[in-house]
Design an enzyme around this catalytic site. Sequence first.
Site, PDB file in Angstrom:
ATOM      1  N   ASP A  65       0.740  -1.200   0.368  1.00  0.00           N
ATOM      2  CA  ASP A  65       0.335   0.205   0.125  1.00  0.00           C
ATOM      3  C   ASP A  65       1.074   0.982   0.326  1.00  0.00           C
ATOM      4  O   ASP A  65       2.045   1.040   1.033  1.00  0.00           O
ATOM      5  CB  ASP A  65      -1.181   0.042   1.243  1.00  0.00           C
ATOM      6  CG  ASP A  65      -1.672   1.075   1.148  1.00  0.00           C
ATOM      7  OD1 ASP A  65      -2.221   1.937   0.166  1.00  0.00           O
ATOM      8  OD2 ASP A  65      -2.408   1.227   2.373  1.00  0.00           O
TER       9      ASP A  65
ATOM     10  N   HIS B 288      -7.790   9.614   4.713  1.00  0.00           N
ATOM     11  CA  HIS B 288      -6.977   9.231   5.215  1.00  0.00           C
ATOM     12  C   HIS B 288      -7.384   9.560   7.291  1.00  0.00           C
ATOM     13  O   HIS B 288      -7.461   9.975   7.095  1.00  0.00           O
ATOM     14  CB  HIS B 288      -5.302   9.075   4.847  1.00  0.00           C
ATOM     15  CG  HIS B 288      -5.502   8.377   3.352  1.00  0.00           C
ATOM     16  ND1 HIS B 288      -4.862   8.966   2.664  1.00  0.00           N
ATOM     17  CD2 HIS B 288      -5.940   6.476   3.367  1.00  0.00           C
ATOM     18  CE1 HIS B 288      -4.536   8.087   1.672  1.00  0.00           C
ATOM     19  NE2 HIS B 288      -5.206   7.080   1.922  1.00  0.00           N
TER      20      HIS B 288
ATOM     21  N   GLY C  48      -8.861   5.175   2.720  1.00  0.00           N
ATOM     22  CA  GLY C  48      -9.332   6.139   4.252  1.00  0.00           C
ATOM     23  C   GLY C  48     -10.890   5.449   4.397  1.00  0.00           C
ATOM     24  O   GLY C  48     -11.648   6.456   4.639  1.00  0.00           O
TER      25      GLY C  48
END
Length: 274
Positions: A82, A174, A203
């Site tokens: 990620d 996020h 998020g």
Amino acid sequence: MTLVTLKDVLQPALANGHAVAGLVTLGWEDMRAYVAAAEAENCPVILQAGPSCREHTPLPILGKMFRHLAEGASVPVVAHLDHGYSAEDCRIAIDSGFTSVMFDGSRTPLQQNIDDTGDIVEMAHAAGVSCEGEIGFVGYSGGENSAGTDPEEAAKFARDTGVDAMAISVGNVHLQQDKEGGLDEPRIRAIEAVTEVPLVIHGGSGVPLEQRTRLARGSKICKFNIGTELRMAFGTALREAVNSDPDRFDRVSILKETHDPVVAAARRVLQGFR
């Protein structure tokens, strides 16, 4: 062995009207709990190693941990990088056994983002690995603001890069701890009207549960990244375990008590995307 690529789980999600959870890991305790939750719900799961996780544990170790869990799992497991910020991040992840990488060039100008992401896609696909890109910067709660994704730029980005999944900025943030926000659905509809690529929401913890489920079932959003709410569940369980006996000092016995609460929290997340 049930280790799979991101494309392996997102294309069925796109075709069948559901989403897959990208669960942000920080260590062995939470990643093990996430796989247990996915097995209990009989659904695939994406284990994600983000920047803070990588600061704590090197990518080659994380790759082995993810693959070990996948080899023993009864459901498909994706080993996903990620927010890789460089080609080197992505290369190391691929060499470490990850089956999916996310390159984040969202802070750069459009053409540079396309060129850089396209290079990563080419590298990943040559290794049999999926690649996610991001168009439109997704900000942070209490920090940088988001820059909403332009639909026409998203269409060009998807077409010119060949990404397997595209993260978009549509009101998501996020590290948001509450669910009082919500996504910009007209912008989502405009983006999905001009591309066939599975869409990703970073998020996702800040997205209301009802909206998560509705979009999972009725849009091209096929992946929601969930981290903060699961970190909160882990933190609460850990705090209770430590405070229950001030004389305890054995970390293994303390950490064991986080397993069931995190499994339960992860199961609730997974149930919301089906």
